[in-house]
Design an enzyme around this catalytic site. Structure first.
Site, PDB file in Angstrom:
ATOM      1  N   LYS A 116      40.227  38.891  36.835  1.00 56.05           N
ATOM      2  CA  LYS A 116      39.673  40.598  36.836  1.00 56.05           C
ATOM      3  C   LYS A 116      39.210  40.938  37.992  1.00 56.05           C
ATOM      4  CE  LYS A 116      39.062  39.971  31.537  1.00 56.05           C
ATOM      5  NZ  LYS A 116      40.058  40.901  31.351  1.00 56.05           N
ATOM      6  N   GLY A 117      39.271  40.158  39.209  1.00 55.28           N
ATOM      7  CA  GLY A 117      38.651  40.452  40.380  1.00 55.28           C
ATOM      8  C   GLY A 117      37.150  40.089  40.541  1.00 55.28           C
ATOM      9  N   ASN A 149      44.957  24.154  42.712  1.00 56.75           N
ATOM     10  CA  ASN A 149      44.292  25.303  42.517  1.00 56.75           C
ATOM     11  C   ASN A 149      45.089  26.445  43.282  1.00 56.75           C
ATOM     12  OD1 ASN A 149      42.624  27.276  41.490  1.00 56.75           O
ATOM     13  ND2 ASN A 149      40.697  25.820  41.580  1.00 56.75           N
ATOM     14  N   ALA A 174      42.716  29.914  43.429  1.00 56.12           N
ATOM     15  CA  ALA A 174      41.535  29.756  44.230  1.00 56.12           C
ATOM     16  C   ALA A 174      41.929  29.768  45.493  1.00 56.12           C
ATOM     17  CB  ALA A 174      40.631  28.499  43.635  1.00 56.12           C
ATOM     18  N   ILE A 175      42.673  28.922  46.065  1.00 52.37           N
ATOM     19  CA  ILE A 175      43.327  29.156  47.409  1.00 52.37           C
ATOM     20  C   ILE A 175      43.746  30.539  47.714  1.00 52.37           C
ATOM     21  CG2 ILE A 175      44.931  28.133  49.039  1.00 52.37           C
ATOM     22  CD1 ILE A 175      45.086  25.586  47.300  1.00 52.37           C
ATOM     23  N   TYR A 193      40.203  32.586  48.403  1.00 54.78           N
ATOM     24  CA  TYR A 193      39.633  32.195  49.509  1.00 54.78           C
ATOM     25  C   TYR A 193      40.410  32.717  50.748  1.00 54.78           C
ATOM     26  CZ  TYR A 193      37.449  28.924  45.899  1.00 54.78           C
ATOM     27  OH  TYR A 193      36.824  28.376  45.312  1.00 54.78           O
TER      28      TYR A 193
END
Ligand SMILES: CC(C)(COP(=O)(O)OP(=O)(O)OC[C@H]1O[C@@H](n2cnc3c(N)ncnc32)[C@H](O)[C@@H]1OP(=O)(O)O)[C@@H](O)C(=O)NCCC(=O)NCCS
Length: 107
Positions: free
Chosen positions: A35-36, A66, A69-70, A73
């Site tokens: 959801k940001g 993951n 997540a990468i 980032y």
């Protein structure tokens, strides 16, 4: 477990001598992911680190297991700088762990 940890956690490990920090984030409840919030939380942590703590470097590690997540980032500016080979054991398989960092001059 405290209620806030059931929702999620952000942590900062601060190394004053080198003006460096390691950070981490996790949104515990799946309903709050995508959801940001993770992107926004990372930007707030980086803003705090570079502008309030006067850091030169922020680093984190993330499993290649993951990709979400990468993606987050990289979106906020982290660059890959190394790989810890087969460092994460997940679901019966070994995965590499990426070391990522963001420098003050790149922020
Ligand atoms: C990783 C985490 C912090 C990201 O926060 P979030 O609020 O879910 O992420 P956001 O909604 O801000 O952004 C998700 C982005 O990943 C993208 N994404 C989703 N699944 C993806 C996948 N399989 N591969 C690549 N990108 C993906 C989305 O499209 C979105 O990108 P966009 O904004 O450019 O369209 C959160 O999902 C989480 O806590 N997950 C569980 C714990 C965890 O993995 N912690 C990190 C340990 S290093």
């Amino acid at each position: 477990m405290p209620r806030c940890l059931r929702r999620g956690v952000c942590h900062y490990g601060y190394d004053a001598r080198n003006r460096a920090a390691s950070i981490g984030i996790g949104i515990a409840e799946p309903a709050y992911r995508e959801k940001g919030y993770g992107t926004e939380a990372m930007r707030l942590m980086l803003d705090y680190g570079f502008n309030e703590l006067n850091l030169n470097r922020v680093e984190l590690t993330v499993s290649s297991f993951n990709p979400r997540a990468i993606h987050v980032y990289k979106k906020v500016g982290f660059k890959e700088e190394g790989i810890l080979r087969q460092c994460d054991y997940n679901d019966g398989q070994y995965y590499d762990v990426l070391v990522m960092s963001l420098l003050r001059e790149e922020w």
